[in-house]
Design a protein around this motif. Structure first.
Motif, PDB file in Angstrom:
ATOM      1  N   VAL A 612       0.857  -1.186   0.000  1.00  0.00           N
ATOM      2  CA  VAL A 612       0.000   0.000   0.000  1.00  0.00           C
ATOM      3  C   VAL A 612       0.895   1.238   0.000  1.00  0.00           C
ATOM      4  O   VAL A 612       1.622   1.474   0.955  1.00  0.00           O
ATOM      5  CB  VAL A 612      -0.896   0.021   1.252  1.00  0.00           C
ATOM      6  CG1 VAL A 612      -1.784   1.261   1.237  1.00  0.00           C
ATOM      7  CG2 VAL A 612      -1.724  -1.245   1.335  1.00  0.00           C
ATOM      8  N   MET A 632       2.526  -3.299  14.696  1.00  0.00           N
ATOM      9  CA  MET A 632       2.425  -4.061  13.454  1.00  0.00           C
ATOM     10  C   MET A 632       1.610  -3.347  12.374  1.00  0.00           C
ATOM     11  O   MET A 632       1.231  -3.952  11.374  1.00  0.00           O
ATOM     12  CB  MET A 632       1.767  -5.440  13.687  1.00  0.00           C
ATOM     13  CG  MET A 632       2.647  -6.439  14.385  1.00  0.00           C
ATOM     14  SD  MET A 632       4.169  -6.718  13.447  1.00  0.00           S
ATOM     15  CE  MET A 632       3.528  -7.746  12.116  1.00  0.00           C
ATOM     16  N   LYS A 635       4.510   1.188  10.887  1.00  0.00           N
ATOM     17  CA  LYS A 635       5.265   2.410  11.184  1.00  0.00           C
ATOM     18  C   LYS A 635       6.713   2.272  10.738  1.00  0.00           C
ATOM     19  O   LYS A 635       7.264   3.133  10.067  1.00  0.00           O
ATOM     20  CB  LYS A 635       5.254   2.705  12.699  1.00  0.00           C
ATOM     21  CG  LYS A 635       3.885   2.916  13.278  1.00  0.00           C
ATOM     22  CD  LYS A 635       3.945   3.284  14.756  1.00  0.00           C
ATOM     23  CE  LYS A 635       4.443   2.164  15.654  1.00  0.00           C
ATOM     24  NZ  LYS A 635       3.583   0.975  15.692  1.00  0.00           N
ATOM     25  N   SER A 636       7.274   1.155  11.141  1.00  0.00           N
ATOM     26  CA  SER A 636       8.688   0.967  10.880  1.00  0.00           C
ATOM     27  C   SER A 636       8.946   0.834   9.375  1.00  0.00           C
ATOM     28  O   SER A 636       9.905   1.406   8.836  1.00  0.00           O
ATOM     29  CB  SER A 636       9.115  -0.250  11.680  1.00  0.00           C
ATOM     30  OG  SER A 636      10.172  -0.851  11.120  1.00  0.00           O
ATOM     31  N   THR A 637       8.080   0.126   8.676  1.00  0.00           N
ATOM     32  CA  THR A 637       8.227  -0.013   7.233  1.00  0.00           C
ATOM     33  C   THR A 637       8.148   1.357   6.559  1.00  0.00           C
ATOM     34  O   THR A 637       8.928   1.663   5.655  1.00  0.00           O
ATOM     35  CB  THR A 637       7.124  -0.939   6.683  1.00  0.00           C
ATOM     36  OG1 THR A 637       7.124  -2.135   7.456  1.00  0.00           O
ATOM     37  CG2 THR A 637       7.339  -1.252   5.227  1.00  0.00           C
TER      38      THR A 637
HETATM   39  P1  ADP Z   1       5.197  -1.518  13.079  1.00  0.00           P
HETATM   40  O1  ADP Z   1       6.517  -0.852  12.945  1.00  0.00           O
HETATM   41  O2  ADP Z   1       4.069  -0.552  13.129  1.00  0.00           O
HETATM   42  O3  ADP Z   1       5.125  -2.497  14.202  1.00  0.00           O
HETATM   43  P2  ADP Z   1       5.931  -2.864  10.624  1.00  0.00           P
HETATM   44  O4  ADP Z   1       6.448  -1.720   9.850  1.00  0.00           O
HETATM   45  O5  ADP Z   1       6.915  -3.795  11.216  1.00  0.00           O
HETATM   46  O6  ADP Z   1       4.921  -2.371  11.759  1.00  0.00           O
HETATM   47  O7  ADP Z   1       4.955  -3.619   9.628  1.00  0.00           O
HETATM   48  C1  ADP Z   1       4.254  -4.767   9.983  1.00  0.00           C
HETATM   49  C2  ADP Z   1       3.979  -5.614   8.761  1.00  0.00           C
HETATM   50  O8  ADP Z   1       3.184  -4.928   7.826  1.00  0.00           O
HETATM   51  C3  ADP Z   1       5.217  -6.033   8.023  1.00  0.00           C
HETATM   52  O9  ADP Z   1       5.120  -7.407   7.753  1.00  0.00           O
HETATM   53  C4  ADP Z   1       5.193  -5.243   6.742  1.00  0.00           C
HETATM   54  O10 ADP Z   1       5.730  -5.983   5.687  1.00  0.00           O
HETATM   55  C5  ADP Z   1       3.731  -4.969   6.530  1.00  0.00           C
HETATM   56  N1  ADP Z   1       3.564  -3.661   5.926  1.00  0.00           N
HETATM   57  C6  ADP Z   1       3.974  -2.496   6.460  1.00  0.00           C
HETATM   58  N2  ADP Z   1       3.649  -1.459   5.669  1.00  0.00           N
HETATM   59  C7  ADP Z   1       3.011  -1.974   4.596  1.00  0.00           C
HETATM   60  C8  ADP Z   1       2.441  -1.406   3.418  1.00  0.00           C
HETATM   61  N3  ADP Z   1       2.437  -0.077   3.203  1.00  0.00           N
HETATM   62  N4  ADP Z   1       1.838  -2.232   2.541  1.00  0.00           N
HETATM   63  C9  ADP Z   1       1.834  -3.558   2.769  1.00  0.00           C
HETATM   64  N5  ADP Z   1       2.366  -4.143   3.835  1.00  0.00           N
HETATM   65  C10 ADP Z   1       2.953  -3.388   4.762  1.00  0.00           C
END
Ligand code: ADP
Length: 897
Positions: A612, A632, A635-637
């Motif tokens: 997304v 999850m 945020k980190s992504t």
């Molecule tokens: P947080 O940092 O909020 O805990 P993460 O960044 O680790 O979350 O993301 C959690 C999961 O969601 C990961 O497996 C990632 O691949 C998926 N993800 C994150 N952002 C997107 C996106 N924009 N589109 C699809 N999948 C995503």
């Protein structure tokens, strides 16, 4: 104990004179190892160990054939050993042996790996005048007077780089970036336990304590000037410590006998203003060349690498680890990538041509080293032959011809390249052997004397080929053949039935079951002649070949240029392929401008996930984003995606977005708290804080800072305080572009107080009891009642949910956080004032008495559950765990259905 004599004695005495871990000593056609060394190679290399007796004692012995030494050397140096190699040579009275080379991880020329193989030296110059020399890095000084000098040499390609900095972290970053296989610490580094420990822990390199005189400033500087020329050295204006490191590397390469000094043709250094800081932690966090788990696959490099040659792959990796800030350089690369992305056919053609290229930098080093054989020189010839094809592919495609790629390919001195190619083409036979001593490498027409020998050899062979027929005719014999073998030399073989009728001058040499072998005086003469000619031919060819190899070695710089050009075309084509296949776009670059990414994606995650896309907008008025959202949610992504896109833009690549505008940064800093780290407690908190400290020291108003949770490794109030103070400092003092993901919702209130702070959140949706992560980043703070919705949906009793809403409400009103605990029955009131970012204890809390908790059952079980509820951090707890906790509460409240 009697001392060993003979061959074992010679071995042990040679061994005693070297500081190598292992000695390989030539004995005729073998390299032998004796004693402990034999045991060691027996174990490490699974060589068979026998024994050899000397003076009544028995010594373990192992050996490898001469021609097979290289793979064994490779295995030994990869395990970190230094191996001395002693060769045997002829003397007037027999032969003698001498150590000709000490092979170490950083001086192993014959490597077959595609990766760069750096030997490094690091010098600390305490109390130096750090203002001398402009080669020093741009990072901020940590306040001490120490100047660090670094030198890196890749003996397999002739690359030689120097750097200087006053910042120990930057020195470590550089070292990490080059990932040397061997490091020579200078005298002052050896006494710095802290730095030594870092070298050991952070690098997978052998630390070699090379003699300290090699680092002596005067001597080292002299050596560097001698090698690269005084003018070059003056122009670069290097600090003394960098010269000392460079001199020590040169001395070491020379002393180990690698024999490749001549391939080090250029002294390169950093371009201060063009430097982008990318510290060790950031390289790891962004999974630049390997993932957090240490895999190459899934790294950013592996994702974007479509290069066809190992030199191209090395260059692309170097770009990624060494992003740039120079608009000119980047826009030039972008233009080439753009042209190549459009011109798909020409790109295919180029990549096809490059597929046939060998590693010229490596071949140049091998020629200099004297280990290149005729096949290596053929590889040089064939690769040089690609130059006109590459130029043609570029010039015949208007898009490419008008792009800077045309300048890139035309930078090569094509005339000299063609000359060398021709020389090699005229000299080398089409299918030369891999040995260099036995002839057969060179073509007819290359040398008159050699032609004479070849001609005479051909005549003799012709004579021999027709001998059988002549003998049959002259002497009326049947079943006659002429052949040669090792024991009998040339012979005439006659079938048994005809053997009795051979003429008198036939001399029998062997009787076989069905035939006899004879020789004649004439045949013996011819045999002697042919053997003499073969020997002469072998010697002459070897001599001529050495000359040819020397010609190539002398053109090492040319080969490096051509190799570099082909690698550049390869790396640019790779970026173009990736851009074209993944719908990446060319970002608009500016110095100091805004960061705007429209519909950006994470370059690695988009490969495996229905991604997304998300936007980011940061500029002078909106420089600090507080990123919130449930665990999850992404945020980190999101934050890494922003960092990766900026990084890609700063190597000249296209980026995964619909549209992007990138204000170039002078450094990317990240601090990411991995969950398993959190579990480890205090010492990890120390790591977290020292990472934060590094960022706060090194980042500038042109940097990009990514903070993924700060302060989690400690108690809540401690954590919030640190996060709060760091935010203020980054916002007010450093003014770096910052993305800060936090689970401290208190921080979202900062947007009301600090002008450049804005809130964004990753949206999640709950409907019909299902929680959907939308992965969409929106403006504003996250909806904090999200967790309470989940609790409600999960059937948590109404009083609890209501009380939770009440607590939340009060938090929202930014009045007070009621912290109960410590086993004491007295509630402790602590007030966190968002507007001032400070805590006030019960004594001076101006909010009056804590509001009594109203409308809640006072049953002790419910009270305990409420306490739990207050202490649980809804947003950082995975939904599954929340459910389980809620069920547990229900059980405790006897509400189980
Ligand atoms: P947080 O940092 O909020 O805990 P993460 O960044 O680790 O979350 O993301 C959690 C999961 O969601 C990961 O497996 C990632 O691949 C998926 N993800 C994150 N952002 C997107 C996106 N924009 N589109 C699809 N999948 C995503």
């Amino acid at each position: 104990m009697t001392e060993a004599t003979g061959i074992v004695g010679e071995f042990l005495s040679l061994k005693a004179d070297t500081d190598a871990d292992v000695l390989a000593m030539q004995c005729g056609d073998f390299y032998e190892f004796f004693g402990d060394d034999a045991e060691l190679v027996g174990e490490e290399l699974e060589l068979k160990v026998t024994s050899k007796s000397s003076q009544g004692q028995s010594y373990p012995m192992a050996g490898v054939p001469l021609a097979d030494l290289t793979p064994y050397l490779k295995a030994l140096v990869e395990r970190g050993y230094r191996v001395a190699v002693a060769d045997q040579y002829e003397t007037d009275d027999g032969h003698a042996r001498e150590v000709v080379r000490v092979v170490t991880p950083g001086t192993f020329v014959e490597t077959s790996d595609a990766d760069a193989q750096y030997l490094a030296a690091v010098v600390a110059d305490q109390g130096s005048d750090s203002s001398s020399g402009s080669g020093s890095g741009s990072g901020s000084s940590s306040g001490d007077e120490t100047a660090y000098g670094l030198a890196f040499a890749d003996v397999t390609t002739g690359r030689f780089l120097v750097a200087g900095t006053e910042d120990v972290d930057e020195a470590m970053t550089e070292l990490y970036r080059f990932a040397p296989v061997e490091v020579l610490p200078g005298p002052d580094v050896r006494t710095d336990d802290d730095l030594l420990a870092q070298l050991r822990d952070r690098l997978e390199a052998r630390l070699t304590l090379h003699e300290t005189e090699a680092f002596a400033p005067k001597r080292a500087a002299h050596r560097v000037r001698d090698h690269f020329g005084g003018e070059t050295v003056d122009r670069l204006d290097l600090p003394e410590s960098a010269l000392a490191a460079a001199g020590a590397v040169l001395a070491y390469v020379e002393e180990t006998g690698a024999g490749v000094l001549a391939s080090m043709t250029r002294l390169q250094t950093h371009r201060g203003d063009d430097h982008v800081t990318l510290d060790v932690t950031t390289q790891r966090n962004l999974e630049l060349t390997e993932t957090m788990h240490g895999d190459r696959d899934g790294s950013l490099f592996a994702t974007i690498d479509h290069t066809k040659t190992s030199a191209g792959g090395r260059l692309l990796k170097e770009w990624l680890q060494r992003p740039r800030r120079s608009l000119d350089v980047l826009e030039e690369r972008q233009a080439s990538v753009g042209a190549l992305a459009t011109a798909a056919l020409a790109r295919d053609e180029l990549q096809d041509v490059l597929g046939g290229a060998y590693d010229l930098e490596r071949l140049a080093s091998r020629a200099t080293h004297g280990s290149a054989d005729a096949r290596d020189l053929l590889a040089v010839r064939d690769t040089l032959a690609l130059v006109p094809r590459v130029v043609e592919a570029v010039e015949s495609t208007p898009d490419l011809a008008d792009s800077p790629l045309s300048t890139v390919v035309n930078r090569v001195d094509r005339e000299r390249a063609a000359d060398l190619r021709e020389t090699l083409a005229d000299a080398l036979a089409e299918e030369p052997p891999s040995t260099v001593r036995q002839g057969g490498m060179l073509k007819k027409g290359y040398d008159d004397d050699l032609d004479d020998l070849i001609e005479r050899h051909d005549e003799l062979e012709q004579w021999l080929d027709t001998l059988a027929d002549r003998e049959k005719r002259q002497h009326g014999l049947n079943h006659v053949t002429v052949d040669r073998n090792k024991t009998d030399g040339y012979y005439i073989q006659v079938g048994r039935s005809a053997a009795d009728g051979v003429p008198d001058h036939y001399e029998e040499i062997k009787q076989l079951k069905n035939s006899k072998r004879f020789t004649t005086d004439e045949l013996e003469d011819k045999e002697r002649e042919i053997l003499r000619i073969e020997e002469q031919r072998g010697d002459l060819e070897y001599e001529l070949f050495q000359g040819l190899r020397q010609d190539v070695a002398e053109r090492a710089a040319l080969l490096q240029d051509v190799g570099r050009t082909l690698a550049t075309v390869d790396a640019l084509s790779s970026l173009a392929s990736h851009a074209a296949e993944n719908g990446w776009v060319r970002p608009a670059l500016s110095r100091g401008g805004a960061l705007e990414i429209n519909q950006g994606r994470h370059p690695v995650v988009e490969q495996t996930t229905e991604f997304v896309p998300n936007d980011v907008a940061m500029d002078a008025d909106r420089g600090f984003l507080v990123v919130t959202g449930p665990n999850m949610s992404g945020k980190s992504t999101y934050m890494r995606q922003v960092a990766c896109i900026v990084l890609l833009a700063q190597i000249g690549s296209f980026v995964p977005a619909r549209e992007a505008e990138i204000g170039l940064v002078d450094g990317i800093f990240t601090r990411v708290g991995a969950l398993d780290e959190l579990a480890q407690g205090r010492s990890t908190f120390m790591v977290e804080m020292s990472e934060l400290s590094n960022i706060l020291h090194a980042a500038t108003d042109e940097s990009l800072v990514i903070l993924d949770e700060v302060g989690r490794g400690t108690a809540t109030y401690d954590g919030i305080s640190i996060a709060w103070a760091a935010t203020e400092y980054l916002h007010n003092e450093i003014r770096a572009k910052t993305l800060f993901a936090t689970h401290y919702h208190e921080l979202t209130g900062l947007a009301d107080h600090l002008p450049r702070v804005a809130n964004v959140h990753v949206a999640a949706d709950e409907r019909d009891g299902d929680v959907t992560f939308l992965r969409t980043v929106r403006d504003g703070p996250t909806d904090r009642s999200y967790g309470i919705h989940v609790a409600d949906l999960a059937g948590v009793p109404a009083p609890v949910v209501d009380r939770a809403r009440d607590v939340l409400e009060r938090l929202r009103e930014e009045k007070a956080i009621e912290a109960k605990g410590g086993g004491s029955s007295e509630p402790v009131q602590t007030v966190f004032d968002v507007s001032s970012g400070s805590f006030r204890g019960p004594a001076n809390a101006d909010g009056g008495d804590p509001e009594p908790a109203t409308g809640v059952e006072r049953d002790p079980d419910a009270e305990a559950v409420l306490e739990d509820l207050e202490s649980i951090d809804v947003n950082s707890t995975p939904p599954v765990e929340l459910m389980a906790t809620v069920q547990e509460w229900k059980r405790r409240l006897d509400l189980e259905e």
